[in-house]
Each structure stands twice: as structure tokens, then as C-alpha cells.
Scaffold this active site. Structure first.
Site, PDB file in Angstrom:
ATOM      1  N   ASP A 194      -9.193  -3.898  -5.856  1.00  0.00           N
ATOM      2  CA  ASP A 194      -7.995  -3.471  -5.133  1.00  0.00           C
ATOM      3  C   ASP A 194      -7.106  -4.627  -4.690  1.00  0.00           C
ATOM      4  OD1 ASP A 194      -9.958  -4.256  -3.366  1.00  0.00           O
ATOM      5  OD2 ASP A 194      -9.798  -2.523  -2.050  1.00  0.00           O
ATOM      6  N   LYS A 238     -19.831  -0.634   1.053  1.00  0.00           N
ATOM      7  CA  LYS A 238     -19.098   0.529   1.590  1.00  0.00           C
ATOM      8  C   LYS A 238     -19.844   1.861   1.483  1.00  0.00           C
ATOM      9  CE  LYS A 238     -15.358  -1.009  -0.685  1.00  0.00           C
ATOM     10  NZ  LYS A 238     -13.993  -1.292  -1.138  1.00  0.00           N
TER      11      LYS A 238
END
Length: 454
Positions: free
Chosen positions: A195, A159
Site C-alpha cells: 500500500d 494485522k
């Protein structure tokens, strides 16, 4: 207004973006094969889908109480939360989002963790808990090899991050060191998780049937509850009285296909996106699904058809031809138009300098967006259906979070339809939107850890 017809030629050339049922069945087979490789000691090292053990073995039971901090780091900004659990349906949550400048995302690990520790301390001051000693759950949404509930080694950055001195290190220790360098706040880091685990925990607090956590946002990942006996790499106790039968597995399925398993459904658009990414050859499934790439996939197809004279009379614009300028939110906006109307689509095309677009162009652009987003939803569904079938429980809730799932108008329905088609007939399932993301989940993992310790 009647719906404009999509050009036959565009329909024909978009067929490569549509997954057939046969292809989905094959993807499901390959996903399970790869998950089993990740779980096995012998093949784990070379498996693409790593199936990391999270060491989270207890789901919330609604009896967790107290004040907890949560830190949620997974993208270009991070969230700090203060959560006060009172009883099963009553909790207070305060949170603040802090930005991570590009210079820190690409700087040193010390800079990154010092920045986080400073924001944590400021947050505690703002909310008058500066003097208290609080447990913290740390959501860290990058591939981790966990060696325990409070020890996680960063396998690699994704990311857009590339901080030096962090890969191969224990990120909990790096955060502890940064807090210690300040010397002004008392924080006990009780758990590190990613997450997907946070999403599963957050949903399980409200729905005790939740067994899968899924993220479809900037990235894509899933975790699920697996039997301990199937986890070769689990080094906690596996048998004896009071031994827990299950443990949560963080699949890191974004890397599925890195060995070529998805080549039979990848297109020239996928190859181009991969080529220009910061991690060529890695996270190939994620690049076909997630919000970081979906807009660019649509742009590449639109550009190709414009240059072929099939869109906009063959006349594009500087913005359209610039990489990264067709945002994923445009896909959601364009698909939100009611049939036969092109209000959002026209707005988007005007922003891209394509004021000369006709209604027919709008219909074609929408069709291209639908092909790209449906393929993403169907790829995710193949993975989720495969996990549900593997677990073989009579009823499973899938907790879901992420901007693509949350904001795309049809993603949920596309998934429900496709999962139903491929899940064993005797299994019932539902998809549950995670209300407050992985932040509350991190606090809950800390809360459950405290409950168990007591």
C-alpha cells in the site's frame, strides 16, 4: 468557557509519553542505521527494517491510458477497482469493498485466494468487463520479499491474519492459481506492490515530485525512492546505457525497534500492548503509532489513572476495564472538541459507561489522548525527516494515506511542524493526502508496466 486545568500529577506521569528533541534526533540516527542494514547484502538477513526492493522503477508520467483492474488487500476487507485512465487529469474509477470473514483470515491460503477470485469474477460481471482480458495491479499490504515486479514471497502475516500455507509462498502465483481454478475470467497480473508503493504512485500521478509513500492507518509503513547503487540486493542491471538510476524501496519500518532500538522511549503501556498482541516482540514501532493500537494505549493510561483515584473519582466501568474497548476513533473525536468544550468527549465517556465524568475528567482524558497521538505523529515524523535527509533532494512530496492521518484532527499539522524542525534547512517538503488510496496506485503500477512493455 475556560479550559479546565489538567492535574499536575497526570501531567507528570504522562511525561514518559512525550518525546524530547534529543530523543527524536537519536531515533532518526537509529532509523537510518537500520535502513542501511536492510539495504546491505551482509546485514539484510538480521535487519529489522527489511528495505525490500519493489522493482518499481518508473513513476507515472501522465501518459498512461486504458482500463485496469486493481485489487487492494491489506486488512479485514479488500477492495476491487476498475480504473479507466483517459488522460492526465481524467479517469473513471469504480470500486467495491468485500469483507473477509474471521474464519477466512485464520483459515487456509486456498480459502483466502478462492474467496478473492470469486469476488473479482463477480465484480467483473457487475461492471460488464467479464469478457475482457484486463491487466491487474495487486496491492498486498503485508511484508513481502519481492523477486520481481510480479513475484512476491510473503515474509510473515501481520494485522490479525494467519492463513496457513502462504508464508514463504509467491502470493501472485496463489492468486493466479485461484483464478485458474475458476476458469471463467481472463486477468493478467502485471505487478504486485504494497500500500505504501501504491500511495506513492497514486500521488506521483498528480505530483511528479512525490518520492515517499507513507501509511499511518491500521498499520504503519513507508517506502521511498533510492539510488540503485545503494541497493545491494537489487539484481536488475545497475550500469550501462538506458539503465534506470532509481528503484522504490519498501522499508517495512513497522518492525523498527524489534531489536531494542526503541526501548529507551517505550513505556509500560507499550509493553502491555505488545504482551497481549498476536505477535509479541514484533512490529514494535507500529504498536506505538498505528490505529490498531492507539486507542488501547490511551485506555491503558486512563485505566491506570482511574485506579490511582486521579480520574472519575476512582470509579471506572466494566467497558473501560475491558481490553480493546477504547477505539482509536475515540482519540480523534475527543481531540476534535473545541478548546473549553467537551461535547465529543462526554459522548465517548457515556458510551463507556462513565456518565459521572466531570469537566475536569474530560480535560484530563483529552490531555492523555493528545500525549498518545502526538507521540505517534512525532515518531512518524522522525522516520520521514530521516528519509528526506537521506535522499537529499531539494524538494520532496510525501504521499500519505491511512485512517489515522486522514481522520485525526491534528496529525498533519503535528507532522509538518516536527519534520520542518529536523529536515535540513535547504530542503523543502510537503505532505499530500492520497485521494483514493493505494487502489489507484496499484492500477497505475500495472499501467506503467504496460507502458514500459510496449
Amino acid at each position: 468557557m475556560s479550559e479546565m486545568e489538567v492535574l499536575e500529577e497526570i501531567r507528570e506521569q504522562c511525561k514518559e509519553l512525550i518525546l524530547t528533541d534529543k530523543q527524536i534526533e537519536e531515533i532518526m540516527r537509529r532509523v537510518i542505521k537500520e535502513i542501511n542494514r536492510g539495504l546491505s547484502k551482509e546485514t539484510h538477513a538480521e535487519a529489522d527494517v527489511k528495505c525490500f526492493i519493489t522493482y518499481v522503477q518508473d513513476l507515472p508520467n501522465g501518459k498512461e491510458k486504458g482500463k485496469f483492474l486493481a485489487l487492494d488487500l491489506g486488512g479485514t476487507n479488500f477492495r476491487v477497482l476498475l480504473i479507466h485512465l483517459k488522460d492526465e487529469n481524467d479517469f473513471e474509477m469504480l470500486s467495491k469493498i468485500y469483507a473477509i470473514p474471521q474464519s477466512i483470515m485464520l483459515g487456509s491460503g486456498t480459502q483466502l485466494f478462492d474467496h478473492i477470485a470469486e469476488c473479482l469474477a463477480n465484480f467483473m460481471k457487475e461492471h460488464s468487463v467479464y469478457e475482457e482480458r484486463l491487466p491487474l495491479g495487486f496491492t498486498f499490504s503485508f511484508p513481502l520479499t519481492q523477486l520481481g515486479l510480479t513475484k512476491g514471497i510473503l515474509a510473515r502475516w501481520t494485522k490479525g491474519f494467519n492463513c496457513s500455507g502462504v508464508v514463504g509462498e509467491d502470493v501472485v502465483q496463489l492468486l493466479k492459481d485461484a483464478i485458474a481454478r475458476r476458469g471463467d475470467v481472463q486477468i493478467d497480473i502485471c505487478a504486485i506492490l504494497n500500500d505504501t508503493t501504491g500511495t506513492l504512485m497514486s500521488c506521483a500521478w498528480k505530483n511528479h515530485n512525490c518520492r515517499i509513500g507513507l501509511i499511518v492507518g491500521t498499520g504503519s509503513n513507508a517506502c521511498y525512492v533510492e539510488r540503485v547503487e545503494n541497493c545491494d540486493l537489487f539484481d536488475g542491471p545497475k550500469s550501462g546505457p538506458n539503465i534506470k538510476q532509481h528503484v522504490m524501496i519498501n522499508t517495512e519500518w513497522g518492525a523498527f525497534g524489534d531489536d531494542g532500538a526503541l526501548d529507551f522511549v517505550r513505556t509500560e503501556y507499550d509493553r502491555e500492548i505488545d504482551q497481549h498482541s498476536i505477535n509479541p516482540g514484533r512490529q514494535l514501532q507500529e504498536k506505538m503509532i498505528s490505529g490498531m493500537y492507539m486507542g488501547e494505549l490511551a485506555r491503558l493510561a486512563i485505566v491506570r489513572f482511574t485506579k490511582a483515584g486521579l480520574l472519575f473519582g476512582g470509579v471506572g466501568s466494566d467497558i473501560l476495564f475491558k481490553r480493546g474497548q477504547f477505539f482509536t476513533k475515540y482519540v480523534s473525536e475527543i481531540e476534535s472538541d473545541k478548546p473549553g468544550t467537551y461535547y465529543n468527549c462526554r459522548e465517548v465517556l457515556e458510551e463507556l459507561g462513565l456518565e459521572h465524568a466531570t469537566d475536569e475528567d474530560c480535560a484530563n482524558v483529552r490531555y492523555i489522548c493528545e500525549c498518545v497521538s502526538s507521540r505517534a505523529a512525532h515518531l512518524v515524523s522522525a522516520g520521514i525527516a530521516a528519509l528526506i535527509n537521506k535522499m537529499d533532494e531539494p524538494s520532496v512530496t510525501v504521499g500519505v494515506d491511512g485512517s489515522v492521518y486522514r481522520f485525526h484532527p491534528k496529525f498533519h499539522d503535528l507532522m509538518v511542524q516536527k519534520i520542518r524542525q529536523f529536515v535540513k534547512p535547504h530542503i523543502s517538503f510537503d505532505l499530500m493526502l492520497s485521494e483514493d488510496g493505494s487502489g489507484r496506485g496499484a492500477a497505475l503500477v500495472a499501467a506503467v508496466a504496460c507502458r514500459e512493455a510496449q
